[in-house]
Motif scaffolding. Sequence first.
Motif, mmCIF file in Angstrom:
data_model
loop_
_atom_site.group_PDB
_atom_site.id
_atom_site.type_symbol
_atom_site.label_atom_id
_atom_site.label_comp_id
_atom_site.label_asym_id
_atom_site.label_seq_id
_atom_site.Cartn_x
_atom_site.Cartn_y
_atom_site.Cartn_z
ATOM 1 N N ARG A 1 40.530 -0.050 -33.003
ATOM 2 C CA ARG A 1 41.499 0.956 -33.426
ATOM 3 C C ARG A 1 41.058 1.603 -34.727
ATOM 4 O O ARG A 1 40.544 0.935 -35.630
ATOM 5 N N THR A 2 41.247 2.906 -34.808
ATOM 6 C CA THR A 2 40.909 3.666 -35.998
ATOM 7 C C THR A 2 42.100 4.535 -36.390
ATOM 8 O O THR A 2 42.948 4.847 -35.547
ATOM 9 N N PRO A 3 42.182 4.949 -37.646
ATOM 10 C CA PRO A 3 43.287 5.834 -38.052
ATOM 11 C C PRO A 3 43.312 7.150 -37.286
ATOM 12 O O PRO A 3 44.385 7.711 -37.058
ATOM 13 N N SER A 4 42.153 7.647 -36.885
ATOM 14 C CA SER A 4 42.105 8.929 -36.169
ATOM 15 C C SER A 4 42.644 8.808 -34.750
ATOM 16 O O SER A 4 43.158 9.778 -34.188
ATOM 17 N N GLY A 5 42.519 7.619 -34.148
ATOM 18 C CA GLY A 5 43.005 7.413 -32.792
ATOM 19 C C GLY A 5 42.171 8.035 -31.703
ATOM 20 O O GLY A 5 42.604 8.092 -30.544
ATOM 21 N N GLU A 6 40.971 8.481 -32.022
ATOM 22 C CA GLU A 6 40.133 9.132 -31.003
ATOM 23 C C GLU A 6 39.802 8.190 -29.854
ATOM 24 O O GLU A 6 39.610 8.624 -28.720
ATOM 25 N N GLU A 7 39.757 6.888 -30.148
ATOM 26 C CA GLU A 7 39.374 5.917 -29.118
ATOM 27 C C GLU A 7 40.433 5.758 -28.020
ATOM 28 O O GLU A 7 40.121 5.262 -26.935
ATOM 29 N N VAL A 8 41.670 6.185 -28.285
ATOM 30 C CA VAL A 8 42.724 6.098 -27.266
ATOM 31 C C VAL A 8 43.194 7.477 -26.815
ATOM 32 O O VAL A 8 44.189 7.587 -26.100
ATOM 33 N N ALA A 9 42.486 8.515 -27.222
ATOM 34 C CA ALA A 9 42.947 9.886 -26.960
ATOM 35 C C ALA A 9 43.078 10.175 -25.470
ATOM 36 O O ALA A 9 44.051 10.804 -25.033
ATOM 37 N N THR A 10 42.108 9.734 -24.679
ATOM 38 C CA THR A 10 42.157 10.017 -23.247
ATOM 39 C C THR A 10 43.337 9.311 -22.594
ATOM 40 O O THR A 10 44.101 9.913 -21.831
ATOM 41 N N ALA A 11 43.503 8.039 -22.899
ATOM 42 C CA ALA A 11 44.618 7.278 -22.323
ATOM 43 C C ALA A 11 45.954 7.838 -22.786
ATOM 44 O O ALA A 11 46.907 7.957 -21.996
ATOM 45 N N ARG A 12 46.037 8.198 -24.038
ATOM 46 C CA ARG A 12 47.274 8.747 -24.603
ATOM 47 C C ARG A 12 47.666 10.037 -23.883
ATOM 48 O O ARG A 12 48.842 10.250 -23.565
ATOM 49 N N SER A 13 46.691 10.872 -23.622
ATOM 50 C CA SER A 13 46.960 12.131 -22.916
ATOM 51 C C SER A 13 47.315 11.888 -21.454
ATOM 52 O O SER A 13 48.202 12.554 -20.900
ATOM 53 N N TRP A 14 46.656 10.922 -20.838
ATOM 54 C CA TRP A 14 46.911 10.650 -19.422
ATOM 55 C C TRP A 14 48.334 10.143 -19.194
ATOM 56 O O TRP A 14 49.000 10.533 -18.244
ATOM 57 N N VAL A 15 48.813 9.299 -20.104
ATOM 58 C CA VAL A 15 50.163 8.757 -19.956
ATOM 59 C C VAL A 15 51.213 9.856 -20.077
ATOM 60 O O VAL A 15 52.158 9.917 -19.278
ATOM 61 N N VAL A 16 51.068 10.740 -21.052
ATOM 62 C CA VAL A 16 52.080 11.792 -21.198
ATOM 63 C C VAL A 16 52.038 12.757 -20.010
ATOM 64 O O VAL A 16 53.080 13.246 -19.558
ATOM 65 N N MET A 17 50.862 13.015 -19.465
ATOM 66 C CA MET A 17 50.786 13.883 -18.289
ATOM 67 C C MET A 17 51.452 13.234 -17.078
ATOM 68 O O MET A 17 52.183 13.898 -16.324
#
Length: 286
Positions: free
Chosen positions: A162-178
């Motif tokens: 995990r990083t403060p920027s959150g880039e490592e979870v960006a794909t999953a984060r976007s997929w869940v909201v979609m």
Amino acid sequence: MIRSLFFAPANRPELVAKFPRFGADCCVIDLEDGTPDAQKASAREMLRQTVQGARDAGLRSLLAVRVNVPHSPHFLADLEAAAACDIDAIVIPKLEDARQAFAAAHWIEHTAAARERPLKLIGGIESVRGVLNAVPVCEQTPELLAVYFGAEDFAADIGGRRTPSGEEVATARSWVVMAAKAAQVAAIDQAVLDIRNDALFTRDASLGRDLGYEGKICVAPAQVALAHAAFSPTEAEVAYAGRLVAAYEAATARGIGTIDFEGKMVDGPLLKRSQAILKAAERARP
């Protein structure tokens, strides 16, 4: 409208009784991560009293109970205990398949006639399998009110950092909201565990709203007000939306479908966005 999903451990009824002072849109009594293994059974046994304590303290917002994960030995007993309480929703963590919610749907149906308010489900999408199956989970889970993205559990499951920027979870984060929006259920964004970094929380919440999330997990009382500010339209947004809707409606009455409004070309999609802002502002009023 769930701009804030605030958790307190089920084994700490004195904390649950403080829910009303925090003002969260949805308060969650947590039998899962927040309650130590050795105290899960006793917390479940006193759950009805804990719930009543929150109600007696004057809680008017949504009240939920998070049960243990579907494969846990506590799961079925948690569901039975939660369904017997005066709550609005059961939170099922780490949902990976809609079939995992069928037992909860049974209790919702079984207790419906005796309840003053309908009981709904909130699902946690928190694992690699859960993210990959987010579309059928959101579409096929009965009585689903909302889902939240659990970034910390997802990162642990995939083996990332995990990083403060959150880039490592960006794909999953976007997929869940979609997946949530396709199924027309509310989407609640990831937690920020750095509870003293208000700037990080606000920045992360702003990104979540940009992605389409409607609220955020809150792990500290101070984060509730920050979440409400981030996920409520600003006065400027509401004023602009009101002017745009009025101008567009006047134009369509004259048979015009696209207008030049304050220097921007406006058509159907921008109208829909402005109407959503006005609706959200109305719902956010105290």
